[in-house]
Design a protein around this motif. Structure first.
Motif, mmCIF file in Angstrom:
data_model
loop_
_atom_site.group_PDB
_atom_site.id
_atom_site.type_symbol
_atom_site.label_atom_id
_atom_site.label_comp_id
_atom_site.label_asym_id
_atom_site.label_seq_id
_atom_site.Cartn_x
_atom_site.Cartn_y
_atom_site.Cartn_z
ATOM 1 N N SER A 151 -31.349 30.350 -90.621
ATOM 2 C CA SER A 151 -32.155 29.253 -91.177
ATOM 3 C C SER A 151 -31.469 27.908 -90.988
ATOM 4 C CB SER A 151 -32.412 29.500 -92.667
ATOM 5 O OG SER A 151 -33.205 30.654 -92.859
ATOM 6 N N ALA A 152 -30.152 27.882 -91.142
ATOM 7 C CA ALA A 152 -29.409 26.628 -90.985
ATOM 8 C C ALA A 152 -29.515 26.107 -89.553
ATOM 9 C CB ALA A 152 -27.950 26.836 -91.376
ATOM 10 N N PHE A 153 -29.384 26.990 -88.576
ATOM 11 C CA PHE A 153 -29.516 26.577 -87.174
ATOM 12 C C PHE A 153 -30.951 26.135 -86.875
ATOM 13 C CE2 PHE A 153 -25.379 28.251 -86.688
ATOM 14 C CZ PHE A 153 -24.875 27.854 -85.464
ATOM 15 N N ALA A 154 -31.913 26.791 -87.514
ATOM 16 C CA ALA A 154 -33.315 26.431 -87.294
ATOM 17 C C ALA A 154 -33.621 25.016 -87.769
ATOM 18 C CB ALA A 154 -34.223 27.431 -88.008
ATOM 19 N N LYS A 190 -24.473 22.268 -91.269
ATOM 20 C CA LYS A 190 -23.515 22.579 -92.340
ATOM 21 C C LYS A 190 -24.114 22.270 -93.709
ATOM 22 C CE LYS A 190 -19.354 21.760 -89.560
ATOM 23 N NZ LYS A 190 -18.168 20.896 -89.363
ATOM 24 N N ASN A 191 -24.766 21.121 -93.824
ATOM 25 C CA ASN A 191 -25.357 20.740 -95.109
ATOM 26 C C ASN A 191 -26.481 21.693 -95.508
ATOM 27 O OD1 ASN A 191 -23.635 18.560 -95.423
ATOM 28 N ND2 ASN A 191 -25.061 17.096 -94.500
ATOM 29 N N TYR A 192 -27.251 22.138 -94.518
ATOM 30 C CA TYR A 192 -28.332 23.081 -94.806
ATOM 31 C C TYR A 192 -27.750 24.405 -95.295
ATOM 32 C CZ TYR A 192 -32.930 25.263 -94.334
ATOM 33 O OH TYR A 192 -34.129 25.898 -94.598
ATOM 34 N N LEU A 193 -26.707 24.886 -94.608
ATOM 35 C CA LEU A 193 -26.072 26.140 -95.026
ATOM 36 C C LEU A 193 -25.436 25.995 -96.403
ATOM 37 C CD1 LEU A 193 -25.275 29.036 -94.335
ATOM 38 C CD2 LEU A 193 -23.258 28.138 -93.149
ATOM 39 N N ASN A 195 -26.451 24.109 -98.756
ATOM 40 C CA ASN A 195 -27.514 24.076 -99.760
ATOM 41 C C ASN A 195 -28.121 25.457 -99.988
ATOM 42 O OD1 ASN A 195 -29.447 22.521 -101.496
ATOM 43 N ND2 ASN A 195 -30.908 23.346 -100.012
ATOM 44 N N ILE A 196 -28.378 26.192 -98.903
ATOM 45 C CA ILE A 196 -29.046 27.484 -99.039
ATOM 46 C C ILE A 196 -28.126 28.534 -99.659
ATOM 47 C CG2 ILE A 196 -28.501 28.497 -96.775
ATOM 48 C CD1 ILE A 196 -31.441 29.357 -96.600
#
Length: 287
Positions: A151-154, A190-193, A195-196
């Motif tokens: 999801s983070a890469f997406a 990185k920020n998305y990962l 957060n998730i």
């Protein structure tokens, strides 16, 4: 043999995870006043590898070590040993857990007097059995799940998902997309990962910090003087001790320095040194 694109893509994800984790660990190191060592050139060692030796003389290569009193030029005392691992398939997870245990557990025993934190940061796919195996040995676990990474890469338009049916052409496309990313794009991943996986990361970092939050309650220093008395039998040793005059004055040299540091949570660090300078250096790392 040329490196396969599938292997290279796995390395890209693994290196990304390493960078992501290092930033979190560095924050803890700064906050606690420790030195964070990881694989790179450092004046305190002869190679890029972070390698520590156990009591049996076996050397173990590590990903991260937090050192009390460490500097670029001198190695400190280990306060935390941390290994990381990225795996795509469950068939590899049990072996990796055993590998981590095999590297860190002997070091934990060797430096048990320092009560080092033991951490395993796992990413991808790991079975519940592999996780519980490490937890049963006293490891703190941070598990970044495979779906979270995908999801983070997406979030920047890259389909990071792959399995054994993914073609080399698909891997080439993923790698090409990655190579076009800017620093800002990678920061967004990185920020998305972060957060998730916010709850898991927060819990791990809190536990990590709390392991250093204990406070010194008392320090006891005992300097032992005497002359070594070699004897051939147990009977001779008993006789020597029975006849020893405990109240006699002595000019015998100091043989060793024993230090006990007691904490408010019940932990005790017990250290023995042969030389005064070593004992003083040890104590100064806690000052």
């Amino acid at each position: 043999m040329a490196e396969s694109f599938s292997h290279k893509w796995g390395q890209i994800i693994g290196n990304f995870i390493q960078d992501f984790i290092r930033e979190k660990l560095q924050e803890v190191a700064f906050g606690q006043g420790f030195y964070l060592d990881y694989q790179r050139k450092r004046k305190a060692r002869s190679s890029k590898r972070v390698s520590w030796e156990d009591r049996y003389g076996n050397s173990h290569d590590l990903d991260y070590v937090l050192e009390r009193g460490g500097t670029e030029d001198a190695r400190g005392l280990p306060s935390a040993f941390i290994q990381t691992a990225w795996r795509r398939y469950t068939k590899h997870s049990r072996n990796k857990a055993q590998e981590i245990e095999g590297a860190l557990f002997p070091l934990a025993e060797t430096y048990s007097h320092l009560r080092p934190f033991l951490g395993a940061i796992l990413a991808g796919v790991f079975t519940p059995g592999s996780l519980s195996q490490l937890q049963s040995k006293g490891f703190e676990i941070l598990y970044l799940q495979y779906d979270s990474i995908v999801s983070a890469f997406a979030s920047v338009g890259i389909d990071a998902d792959f399995d054994e049916s993914t073609t080399e052409s698909d891997f080439r496309n993923k790698i090409a997309q990655w190579n076009k990313l800017s620093e800002q794009d990678i920061t967004e991943i990185k920020n998305y990962l972060l957060n998730i996986e916010k709850t898991s990361i927060k819990n791990f970092i809190n536990t990590f910090n709390q392991s250093f939050s204990r406070r010194i309650q008392s320090v006891t220093a005992t300097i032992l003087h005497g002359l070594s008395q070699p004897m051939a039998t147990i009977e001779e040793a008993i006789e020597y001790i029975e006849n020893y005059q405990e109240t006699q004055s002595t000019l015998a040299p100091a043989l060793k320095y024993e230090i006990d540091i007691r904490y408010n949570n019940g932990d005790v660090i017990h250290a023995i040194f042969q030389h005064k300078a070593e004992a003083i250096r040890f104590l100064r790392t806690f000052a």
